[in-house]
Structure formats: C-alpha cells, structure tokens
Design an enzyme around this catalytic site. Sequence first.
Site, PDB file in Angstrom:
ATOM      1  N   SER A   1       0.830  -1.218   0.000  1.00  0.00           N
ATOM      2  CA  SER A   1       0.000   0.000   0.000  1.00  0.00           C
ATOM      3  C   SER A   1       0.860   1.262   0.000  1.00  0.00           C
ATOM      4  O   SER A   1       0.561   2.234  -0.694  1.00  0.00           O
ATOM      5  CB  SER A   1      -0.935  -0.003   1.209  1.00  0.00           C
ATOM      6  OG  SER A   1      -1.830  -1.084   1.145  1.00  0.00           O
TER       7      SER A   1
ATOM      8  N   SER B   1      -2.197  -8.335  -5.849  1.00  0.00           N
ATOM      9  CA  SER B   1      -1.804  -7.092  -5.195  1.00  0.00           C
ATOM     10  C   SER B   1      -3.002  -6.169  -5.028  1.00  0.00           C
ATOM     11  O   SER B   1      -3.243  -5.631  -3.938  1.00  0.00           O
ATOM     12  CB  SER B   1      -0.725  -6.381  -6.016  1.00  0.00           C
ATOM     13  OG  SER B   1       0.395  -7.200  -6.175  1.00  0.00           O
TER      14      SER B   1
ATOM     15  N   ASN C   1      -5.836  -7.926  -2.543  1.00  0.00           N
ATOM     16  CA  ASN C   1      -5.513  -8.400  -1.196  1.00  0.00           C
ATOM     17  C   ASN C   1      -4.463  -7.597  -0.443  1.00  0.00           C
ATOM     18  O   ASN C   1      -4.360  -7.732   0.774  1.00  0.00           O
ATOM     19  CB  ASN C   1      -5.036  -9.857  -1.269  1.00  0.00           C
ATOM     20  CG  ASN C   1      -6.102 -10.781  -1.820  1.00  0.00           C
ATOM     21  OD1 ASN C   1      -7.253 -10.711  -1.425  1.00  0.00           O
ATOM     22  ND2 ASN C   1      -5.721 -11.644  -2.750  1.00  0.00           N
ATOM     23  N   TYR C   2      -3.672  -6.773  -1.145  1.00  0.00           N
ATOM     24  CA  TYR C   2      -2.570  -6.109  -0.455  1.00  0.00           C
ATOM     25  C   TYR C   2      -2.572  -4.586  -0.583  1.00  0.00           C
ATOM     26  O   TYR C   2      -2.152  -3.899   0.334  1.00  0.00           O
ATOM     27  CB  TYR C   2      -1.233  -6.663  -0.963  1.00  0.00           C
ATOM     28  CG  TYR C   2      -0.978  -8.063  -0.451  1.00  0.00           C
ATOM     29  CD1 TYR C   2      -0.436  -8.275   0.807  1.00  0.00           C
ATOM     30  CD2 TYR C   2      -1.320  -9.176  -1.217  1.00  0.00           C
ATOM     31  CE1 TYR C   2      -0.221  -9.548   1.288  1.00  0.00           C
ATOM     32  CE2 TYR C   2      -1.110 -10.457  -0.741  1.00  0.00           C
ATOM     33  CZ  TYR C   2      -0.564 -10.650   0.511  1.00  0.00           C
ATOM     34  OH  TYR C   2      -0.368 -11.911   0.999  1.00  0.00           O
ATOM     35  N   ILE C   3      -3.015  -4.056  -1.707  1.00  0.00           N
ATOM     36  CA  ILE C   3      -3.092  -2.601  -1.859  1.00  0.00           C
ATOM     37  C   ILE C   3      -4.414  -2.125  -1.254  1.00  0.00           C
ATOM     38  O   ILE C   3      -5.480  -2.632  -1.613  1.00  0.00           O
ATOM     39  CB  ILE C   3      -3.019  -2.189  -3.342  1.00  0.00           C
ATOM     40  CG1 ILE C   3      -1.666  -2.595  -3.926  1.00  0.00           C
ATOM     41  CG2 ILE C   3      -3.238  -0.698  -3.501  1.00  0.00           C
ATOM     42  CD1 ILE C   3      -1.561  -2.372  -5.426  1.00  0.00           C
TER      43      ILE C   3
END
Length: 908
Positions: free
Chosen positions: A661, A862, A865-867
């Site tokens: 992020s 990405s 799930n992650y950004i």
Amino acid sequence: MSSSEDDLPLARRPRKSNGRAVLPEKIDPAVDRKMEEESMEIDGAHAPGIAIDPAKVSKVINGTSSKRKAAAKPAIKDESDSEDEPLSKRRRTVNGISKKPLSDESDSDDIPLSSRRKSTKSMKEESESEFEDDDVPLQKLSKEKKEIEKAAAKQATKEKSTPKGKAVEKATPKTKSATKRKPKQESPSEASDSDVPIAKQRKTAPAKKTKAKKEEDEDVPLSAKGKKAKAKAEPAPKKAAKGKAKVKEEEEASSPEGDEEADEEYKWWEAEQNDGGQKWETLQHAGVMFPPPYETLPKNVKMKYDGVPLFLAPEAEEVAGFMAALLEAPQATDQKFLDNFFADWKKVLKETGGAKDKSGKVIKIDSYDKCDFRPMFEYFASQKEIKKNMTTAEKKEAKAEKAKIEEPFQFCQWNGRKEKVGNFRVEPPGLFRGRGEHPKRGMYKKRVTPEQITLNIGKEATVPPPPKGHKWGNIVHNQTASWLAMWTENINNNVKYVMLAVTSSLKGQSDFKKYEKARELKKHIETIRREYTQDLKDKETMVRQRATAIYLIDKFALRAGNEKGDDEADTVGCCSLRYEHVTLEEPNLVHFKFLGKDSIQFDQVYTVDKQVFKNLRIFKKAPKGPGDDLFDRIQTKHINDWFKAHMDGLSAKVFRTYNASWTMQQELSRMLNVGTVAEKHAAYNEANKKVAILCNHQRTKSKMHDSQMEKKLYEIKALMYQKWRLKKMILSLEPKLKKKKPEYFNPDAEIDNEEWIKEHQQWLIEEEQKKIEKKFAKDNEKLVEKGEKEMKAGELKERLKALDVMKKEFAHENKTGKVEASKTATVEKLEEQIDKLEEKIQVKTSMMKDKENTSEVSLGTSKINYIDPRLSVVFCKKFGVPLERIFAKALRDKFKWAIESVDENWEF
C-alpha cells in the site's frame, strides 16, 4: 567434526537435531572475522534490493569456501535478430539486454504495431519507457525502492510528531469511530475462536483462542478472524464528501421504501464500531446446499477392464467417472495422481462388492493399465456437446431453474439484516487435485453427508430441515463465530466453513481493520528497520537469524512460512527455507528457488546487503548440506513475537500489506493528470505491476497466452486492413490525393502481404456466413416462442447470397487494387471512420502490451488483497477514471466501504 571445532566451547559447536545440522548458539568470532575479511576482498557488489533474472547469473557458491576471485557481473548476451526476420519474430535490445519475440515471453514493445504509432510525451509512454524490460531495470527499481523507504521513514517521524487524534482524523475522514476511539486491547478470553473446530472448542473450553495464536494463523481467511459487533446507526459525518452515494441517500430518505432499502445497504463504516468478541445476536439461515445425487450411466455405457465391460455399484461407477472425465487432462499422465486414484478406487470397489462381468462373476482389478475409461469419456463428451447446443430458450429455462433452487441459500438474516452468504454449496465429491506436486493428488474426495455438517444458528431461529432420511451432525449457537456451517473433508482433515460473502458487512469490517493495521505500521517502520539492521551483527545465532529473516521479509516480501508434514506439499516460506533453496554468488547475489504458496515456483535472484550475504554464508557453513534448515534456530513464532513486541497485532502479512500500500501511494503521488482514460489506466497498471514485482506476486504464464496474443495481433491487423480499404475508397473519390500524401495511402507494414490479405478475405467471408446462420437460427427461436412458424431453408439461402457479393468485391479489389466507395460516402466521412479505427488500433495495442507485460505478474493479487482499495478509489476520483476500469462489479460490491468513505485527497 574437525579439530578446530573440537576446540570450541560446547555452546558454539555445530550440532545435529533430528538428523539435521544446527548452528551453535553463538556465532564463532573467528568465523565472523574470516567471512568479513573475505567479503572485503570482493569488489563490484550490486546495490541491495535488486531483482535479477536467474538465467543471467553466472558462477555460484554454496556455503563457504577458501579465498575466491571476485565474481564477474552477470553476463547478458545481445541476441538481436536480423532485420530480415518477420517483425513478430524479431528481437530488440534495450540497454544491451536482448528482447525476446512476442511468442516467447517477450516484452510488449516487441509488438510491431507500436513502431508505427506517432510519438507523444504522454504519461503512458513515460511509464512504459520506465518498464521496457520484463525483469525491470535493476538500478532504477533499486533506487526507487530506496526512495520509497526513505519517504516511509520520513512519514513515520511525521506520524509520531503529529497528535494522535489529528493524524487519525486526517486518515479516515468519514468514520467517526476511527477518529475518536482508541483501539481496544483484547484479553485472550475475548479473542474469537470462530476458526477452531467445534470438537476442539469443547476440549479446550472455557479458554478461547488467544490473540497471539490468531496472528500466527495468517493463512486463515480474514473473514474468519474479523469481529462483528452490534452496530448503532448514526448520521454520516459532516466531512463526508457529497457524491452519488450522498444523492442516493437523499433520494432514499424521500422515498416511501427508503427504510427497507437502507436495511439492505447497511453502511457499517458510518456506524459505531464495537470490537467485542460477539459477532451476532440473531442469526437465521437455510443451511447448506448439497450437490445433486449421482445418476448412474446408461446401461450401454460401461468401462472395460482387459476388454471386458464392467458392472459397477453406483459409488464405484461415480469414482471411475471422475477419472474418465480427466482422460485427456494433464492428470491422466501424472503417475502419482493415477496411483492415488487407483488405490482409493480399489478400496471403493472392495466396499461395494467389486467389479463384475455380465454374468455376475467378480473381476479382480489389479492393474490401472488394463482399465479402459474411454466409453465413459465419450459419453461425457457427448453430454457436453448436447448442453453446448441448447437453444437460448432452453439455456434460460435451465438457468432459471438453477436460480430457484439456490435462492433460499443465498442470503441469511444476520442481526435482522439481509446479508449475502458466500460458499453455501457443499463441495461435491471428486478426485483431489491440490496445488502443484501435492502428495495426495488423485485421492478420492468423498461425498459429504448431512451427518457430517454442524450448523451455527440463533437459539430462537428455526433450524432448517436436513435432506430427507438424514439429520444434521450438530446444531450450535456460537455467537463469537462468523461461520454458518462447517464440516471436515476426508483428504487432509481440513475444516471447511460456510461464511458470509465478500460483499457482507462482516467481511468489509475485516478488510477495513486489516488495512488500518497496515497504516498503523507507518509509525513504527523506522524503528523496526533500525533495530533489525543492528541485530544483523548480533553474536547470538538466533538473534542474527531472526534479523536476517526479517530483512528478507521486509525487502523481498517473502512469506514467513510454517512447518509442513510429510503428507503436505513441500511449500516453504522464509523460516522454513532449507540449504538447497538458497544459492549464493559473489559478491552479494542470492538465488532463491523453492515452491512458494500454492506450489508456485519461486525462482528469483536478489542483491542483498553485504552483512546479510555474510550471514547467509555462515548459516550455510559446513557441516550443513541439502535437507538442513537454513534458519535452524528460529520459527515463524519468533518472527511474529518480535513484530508484536514492536506493534500490537503486527505480523509478516501486515508487513506485506503495508509495503504494498505504501509503495502504491508513492507511485500515485508521482502520476500526472494528463492523457486519455486508457493512458491513465495503463499508468495505474504500471504502478500496480511495480507493487506486484516488489511483493513477488508471480503467476505461471497461461497455457493459452501465446494463442491469445496471436488472436489479438490478428484482430489488430484486421482493423489495419479495414483502415486500408477505407483509404482506397477515398482514392476512388479523390485520386489526386495520392500524390499529395503518398505515405498516408500506403498499407501498414504488417498487412503488406498479398497472401495474408487473401487469407483474411476468406476469413471475413466465413465469419459473415456464421453471423448470417446464427441470426437466422435466433430469429427462428423467437418465432417459435411467439407460437409462429419457423422460416424455411429457402430464406437462409437467400440471406447467404450476400456472401457472393463479398466474394466479387474482394476479387475486383485483388485484381485492380481499387475499392469502390458507396454512393453516400464522402472523403470527410471516410476520414472520420479511419480516425476511429486508429483509436481502436491504439486501444487494442495498449491492451495487448498490458497483457503481455503482466503475463507472469499477478496484478489481481496485489490489487485485491494487499493494496488498500481506498488508494484505487482515490486514483479514480483524482484522475477521472471510471471505477469500472479498475474494479469489476464483484469488487465494487466488496469494496463499497472504500468507495464511499474517501475523497480524492485521502492518503494511506
């Protein structure tokens, strides 16, 4: 043991544990000095943090050795092809690095069309020039990563110096609870045990799953760990940005059905958040949906054994059918898969009376090679063909019938609100496939019965009836659990849960907390990096190994990793790396090669700090060898305990979320609000790709990738041909224009081929014929639905006469080189059509470049799930890009909380 080791104190001697070499408790100072001296002799170290193509790495070393010569820089061969080769096959070089052709995992710049586009200084071209090489320019990526880390450290200092209330208020402008409440510290008794099987909960009662344990289980779905509380609706904060959501709220307020709609669109992010362990007060649902019972095959369809048709019991026939369906799949050539299937199938045969011939005599089945599943396979293939050829009306009817059956299971009443249920279907029986080289692949996954199901439901709720002749395994009323039903599958004895859908308020709150936890890491990141860097030189082996592992997790986003059993796939993470998974090359290159999550091959070479390189040499020092643990003094627990000591709730996964992020935030801050929507979207994808590369979100290139690329290239060439014909039409109207703009009227190089043109013309005729026939069949279906008579074959024949006209036009064009314009055509109209085709070509070329550029990088992992999804929303609002370009409908529903809770000025 060598004589030098005999002289060491006992605590410093290497030892064996369970047959594996283990380092002494403390690093031997003599070894430390020796490694340091040898490192000083080596020149040419690469800047740390760079990813290098493993194929370009030269000499490697394992463990330690005597004095060595400095390693040469990775050799990069220039293999530029001849100009005489076709454009699609040529290689090109960027900074001396060979570029592969499009069909061989090339960069998208190899697409020949790009060379014919006009050069502009758009944002898209700037971002593309930064990432021309699939390996990412090494020095540039390293420099940018360092800049991002410096910015993170600066931000951390700023966060610490800013009053806590103000900092949080700026971060979450629309969530009252987030701006005014301090995070509540949970006691172990308040932690959720929703992910623990009921049987284990009863054994350990009254103790609940501790917070530390929860944070270790990072692979458990976030929804299973999220906390749901009583939500007291309150007015939206004054700072909420007015937009479509606000207008919709005002419309609902004035509508007589506003209250009912408000219940369906419960905006939990605008309500008071309660972090208590209780998830719900009332819960009503319809249970689970079981797969349909097995239907036996027609009597004339029998598998054979050594040429003899077999008569099987329904269960044995069903299991045989699972294998028959895979007869032309990769599993049919996987020996481990076949061995596991055959062993389990023989057990089923034994339990069901065995296989018999037509006279009832039992046939002994002892060889898979004698089994002939082809009759079953051909029957399944014919059924698929029948289904494929169903009329539109039949497909609609089947779809409506399916929706009617599923309707009761799709929603539940959660605290009086209608919430969507996610995976309400019980998994059907089949053959277990697993991920990658799973040792249990091919085993029989048995049918789940109601007696195996435990339902979680409110005390006052009506228990849904089980299928006729069955009963539920258990009924519980666990208000601290977020699952609706659970059972244990027979392959790995894993507990399967029925949870709420990703669009539910519970899942949304879980995501929100995950990203808020990652945002909190901003305040601690500088301290964490400073401390683990100091620990890289610690005398204690455990401390030095822990610091080295944390370095790898931070810099290269490796997962922490856990121990695996013998019956599980050999997937590893940072803490479970073994000697053979890491190869070292002077001066500071580390080659990682192992099976990562989901058995995806992780094959990367990175440059590391010289101290880290030295540590890895020590950790690989003799007597260690293949099979020995690299980090033999630590486990995942040590990493997570260290993280939690620096920030409550911090884990390796939170670290990955933060890095993803924060990096995306920095990339978005550099973007310029220029160019078309397509160019801005391409720039977003480039930023997303950079995050995916830094987080090692790889994927295996699709088997259909090359054919898809060829298809897209053909579509682009087809547009070029269409554009060229329009230019010929212009010349039929104004022949003198040829002399004024000769280059304009030349065909694109990609279609300047007489043979290809004729083949394409034939393809156009065939496609037109398919369209006519499809339209004729559809019109007949509509007539039948209305109760009218179908059109006769003569009508179709009449419609197909249009093909003769096309053939004559193409023949005339090929003979004379001219294309006649229609009577109503003008030069201006034709030029407008050409401009539109140019735009289409550019869009398709851009999409093709995007697809090729990300063929082995998982942007979805990405982005989803992650950004932090709020960053994607900020991008869309700030740059005027439709949200539909970034998030599909399902993701817009999932991230509704993010869409409606931030404006364009929000920052991670």
